[in-house]
Write an enzyme that holds these catalytic residues in place. Structure first.
Site, PDB file in Angstrom:
ATOM      1  CE  LYS A  13      24.318  43.179  91.068  1.00  0.00           C
ATOM      2  NZ  LYS A  13      24.533  43.249  92.537  1.00  0.00           N
ATOM      3  NE  ARG A  88      28.907  38.662  90.458  1.00  0.00           N
ATOM      4  CZ  ARG A  88      27.587  38.704  90.638  1.00  0.00           C
ATOM      5  NH1 ARG A  88      26.783  38.704  89.617  1.00  0.00           N
ATOM      6  NH2 ARG A  88      27.084  38.755  91.844  1.00  0.00           N
ATOM      7  NE  ARG A 127      19.097  39.058  97.963  1.00  0.00           N
ATOM      8  CZ  ARG A 127      20.103  39.359  97.143  1.00  0.00           C
ATOM      9  NH1 ARG A 127      19.946  40.267  96.202  1.00  0.00           N
ATOM     10  NH2 ARG A 127      21.260  38.768  97.284  1.00  0.00           N
ATOM     11  NE  ARG A 161      20.584  34.932  96.002  1.00  0.00           N
ATOM     12  CZ  ARG A 161      21.269  35.893  95.381  1.00  0.00           C
ATOM     13  NH1 ARG A 161      20.634  36.864  94.763  1.00  0.00           N
ATOM     14  NH2 ARG A 161      22.576  35.879  95.387  1.00  0.00           N
ATOM     15  NE  ARG A 172      26.460  36.842  97.267  1.00  0.00           N
ATOM     16  CZ  ARG A 172      25.241  36.962  97.801  1.00  0.00           C
ATOM     17  NH1 ARG A 172      24.949  36.345  98.933  1.00  0.00           N
ATOM     18  NH2 ARG A 172      24.333  37.689  97.216  1.00  0.00           N
TER      19      ARG A 172
HETATM   20  P1  ADP Z   1      23.825  39.358  93.939  1.00  0.00           P
HETATM   21  O1  ADP Z   1      22.706  39.979  93.173  1.00  0.00           O
HETATM   22  O2  ADP Z   1      23.514  39.194  95.372  1.00  0.00           O
HETATM   23  O3  ADP Z   1      25.133  40.019  93.653  1.00  0.00           O
HETATM   24  P2  ADP Z   1      23.714  37.213  92.006  1.00  0.00           P
HETATM   25  O4  ADP Z   1      22.357  36.636  92.028  1.00  0.00           O
HETATM   26  O5  ADP Z   1      24.048  38.181  90.908  1.00  0.00           O
HETATM   27  O6  ADP Z   1      24.005  37.862  93.424  1.00  0.00           O
HETATM   28  O7  ADP Z   1      24.805  36.060  91.961  1.00  0.00           O
HETATM   29  C1  ADP Z   1      24.746  34.977  92.863  1.00  0.00           C
HETATM   30  C2  ADP Z   1      25.952  34.074  92.649  1.00  0.00           C
HETATM   31  O8  ADP Z   1      25.940  33.547  91.312  1.00  0.00           O
HETATM   32  C3  ADP Z   1      27.320  34.777  92.755  1.00  0.00           C
HETATM   33  O9  ADP Z   1      27.784  34.846  94.097  1.00  0.00           O
HETATM   34  C4  ADP Z   1      28.196  33.883  91.873  1.00  0.00           C
HETATM   35  O10 ADP Z   1      28.548  32.681  92.554  1.00  0.00           O
HETATM   36  C5  ADP Z   1      27.246  33.503  90.754  1.00  0.00           C
HETATM   37  N1  ADP Z   1      27.299  34.471  89.624  1.00  0.00           N
HETATM   38  C6  ADP Z   1      26.291  35.274  89.186  1.00  0.00           C
HETATM   39  N2  ADP Z   1      26.680  36.021  88.146  1.00  0.00           N
HETATM   40  C7  ADP Z   1      27.979  35.687  87.901  1.00  0.00           C
HETATM   41  C8  ADP Z   1      28.963  36.131  86.958  1.00  0.00           C
HETATM   42  N3  ADP Z   1      28.685  37.073  86.054  1.00  0.00           N
HETATM   43  N4  ADP Z   1      30.199  35.567  87.026  1.00  0.00           N
HETATM   44  C9  ADP Z   1      30.495  34.599  87.923  1.00  0.00           C
HETATM   45  N5  ADP Z   1      29.630  34.156  88.845  1.00  0.00           N
HETATM   46  C10 ADP Z   1      28.381  34.684  88.844  1.00  0.00           C
HETATM   47  P1  ADP Z   2      21.224  42.987  94.105  1.00  0.00           P
HETATM   48  O1  ADP Z   2      20.466  42.457  92.928  1.00  0.00           O
HETATM   49  O2  ADP Z   2      22.147  44.120  93.725  1.00  0.00           O
HETATM   50  O3  ADP Z   2      21.944  41.925  94.878  1.00  0.00           O
HETATM   51  P2  ADP Z   2      18.571  43.468  95.285  1.00  0.00           P
HETATM   52  O4  ADP Z   2      17.875  44.285  94.255  1.00  0.00           O
HETATM   53  O5  ADP Z   2      18.226  42.047  95.385  1.00  0.00           O
HETATM   54  O6  ADP Z   2      20.190  43.652  95.107  1.00  0.00           O
HETATM   55  O7  ADP Z   2      18.368  44.167  96.707  1.00  0.00           O
HETATM   56  C1  ADP Z   2      18.864  43.592  97.897  1.00  0.00           C
HETATM   57  C2  ADP Z   2      17.861  43.815  99.016  1.00  0.00           C
HETATM   58  O8  ADP Z   2      17.796  45.211  99.343  1.00  0.00           O
HETATM   59  C3  ADP Z   2      16.439  43.395  98.672  1.00  0.00           C
HETATM   60  O9  ADP Z   2      15.863  42.835  99.836  1.00  0.00           O
HETATM   61  C4  ADP Z   2      15.748  44.697  98.278  1.00  0.00           C
HETATM   62  O10 ADP Z   2      14.362  44.682  98.605  1.00  0.00           O
HETATM   63  C5  ADP Z   2      16.480  45.735  99.126  1.00  0.00           C
HETATM   64  N1  ADP Z   2      16.675  47.026  98.441  1.00  0.00           N
HETATM   65  C6  ADP Z   2      16.925  47.230  97.114  1.00  0.00           C
HETATM   66  N2  ADP Z   2      17.072  48.547  96.840  1.00  0.00           N
HETATM   67  C7  ADP Z   2      16.919  49.204  98.024  1.00  0.00           C
HETATM   68  C8  ADP Z   2      16.956  50.595  98.414  1.00  0.00           C
HETATM   69  N3  ADP Z   2      17.212  51.566  97.516  1.00  0.00           N
HETATM   70  N4  ADP Z   2      16.774  50.868  99.717  1.00  0.00           N
HETATM   71  C9  ADP Z   2      16.545  49.894 100.641  1.00  0.00           C
HETATM   72  N5  ADP Z   2      16.479  48.567 100.338  1.00  0.00           N
HETATM   73  C10 ADP Z   2      16.671  48.222  99.046  1.00  0.00           C
END
Ligand code: ADP
Ligand code: ADP
Ligand code: ZN
Length: 215
Positions: A13, A88, A127, A161, A172
């Site tokens: 994302k 979410r 990541r 992170r 998660r």
């Molecule tokens: P990822 O991209 O790995 O899914 P995020 O950066 O979106 O993780 O979120 C990291 C953490 O922040 C989540 O595990 C949660 O604790 C909190 N968080 C983020 N967005 C939301 C949301 N929309 N509702 C509740 N908690 C959230």
């Molecule tokens: P999210 O925001 O959904 O948690 P990220 O965009 O942070 O996911 O991506 C998670 C990890 O996977 C990062 O290290 C990113 O560089 C890698 N990644 C993202 N998209 C791809 C893909 N299509 N193929 C392989 N690795 C990816």
């Protein structure tokens, strides 16, 4: 254009949002990024959210919805928005409807990145991001072109992170399955959901998102 990117942690994302910002001048609204900024700044919201985030659980619906509401209220309506990691829960989806209506916006697309759960742990634990500009990388799948130097800004400091460890990732993923995946039918009923293979290479996923936005 207002879109939601939906998918479990590590689905891509943030990576795809950054591409959309660059290609189309859209604004990325990531509740995860906003919460991490609040934690870093030590605001009341940050103090409340920190431990919840470290456990991999969800922060309260009111906190994240207030963050989104404040950002949208401060923005012009012409700028397209990507909701990254929000909503979410079903309650957040309902709050978003009210927030959008208040801000004169309509939801155009909900794009679900479909990924293989086994690959997610690997994605999350590999990541890292540029400490200066936030550009996202992965140890093996998406490293900087020159090792140790950010492609986007030339920075040489990177960070990981604290919640990107295997144990927290499992929590998660459970939260995603239990609370986030069930909101898809709300949007399916409105006919605005598209699905993309999130296991494809980053550029391929980006092309498919652009195809959806072109309609
Ligand atoms: P990822 O991209 O790995 O899914 P995020 O950066 O979106 O993780 O979120 C990291 C953490 O922040 C989540 O595990 C949660 O604790 C909190 N968080 C983020 N967005 C939301 C949301 N929309 N509702 C509740 N908690 C959230
Ligand atoms: P999210 O925001 O959904 O948690 P990220 O965009 O942070 O996911 O991506 C998670 C990890 O996977 C990062 O290290 C990113 O560089 C890698 N990644 C993202 N998209 C791809 C893909 N299509 N193929 C392989 N690795 C990816
Ligand atoms: Zn950088």
């Amino acid at each position: 254009m207002n879109i939601i990117l939906l998918g479990p942690p590590g689905a891509g994302k943030g990576t795809q949002s950054a591409g959309l910002v660059e290609r189309h001048g859209m604004r990325q609204l990531s509740t995860g990024d906003m919460l991490r900024a609040a934690v870093k700044a030590g605001t009341p919201v940050g103090l409340k959210a920190k431990e919840v985030m470290d456990r991999g659980e969800l922060v309260s619906d009111e906190i994240v919805s207030d963050l989104i509401d404040a950002e949208l209220a401060a923005m012009g309506q012409e700028t397209g928005v990507i909701f990254d990691g929000y909503p979410r829960t079903a309650a957040q989806a309902e709050m978003l409807d009210a927030i959008l209506a208040r801000n004169g916006r309509v939801l155009d697309h909900v794009i679900e990145l479909e990924v293989d759960e086994d690959a997610l742990v690997e994605r999350i634990t590999g990541r890292f991001s540029c400490a200066n500009c936030g550009a996202l990388y992965h140890d093996t799948a998406n490293p900087p072109a020159t090792p140790g130097v950010c492609d986007s800004c030339g920075g040489t400091e990177f960070k990981r992170r604290p919640d990107d460890n295997e144990k927290t990732v499992r929590t998660r993923m459970q939260e995603y399955r239990a609370k986030t995946a069930p909101i898809l039918p709300i949007y399916e009923a409105r006919g605005i959901v598209s699905r993309i293979d999130g296991m494809a290479p980053i550029d391929t996923v980006a092309e498919q998102i652009d195809a959806i936005l072109r309609g």
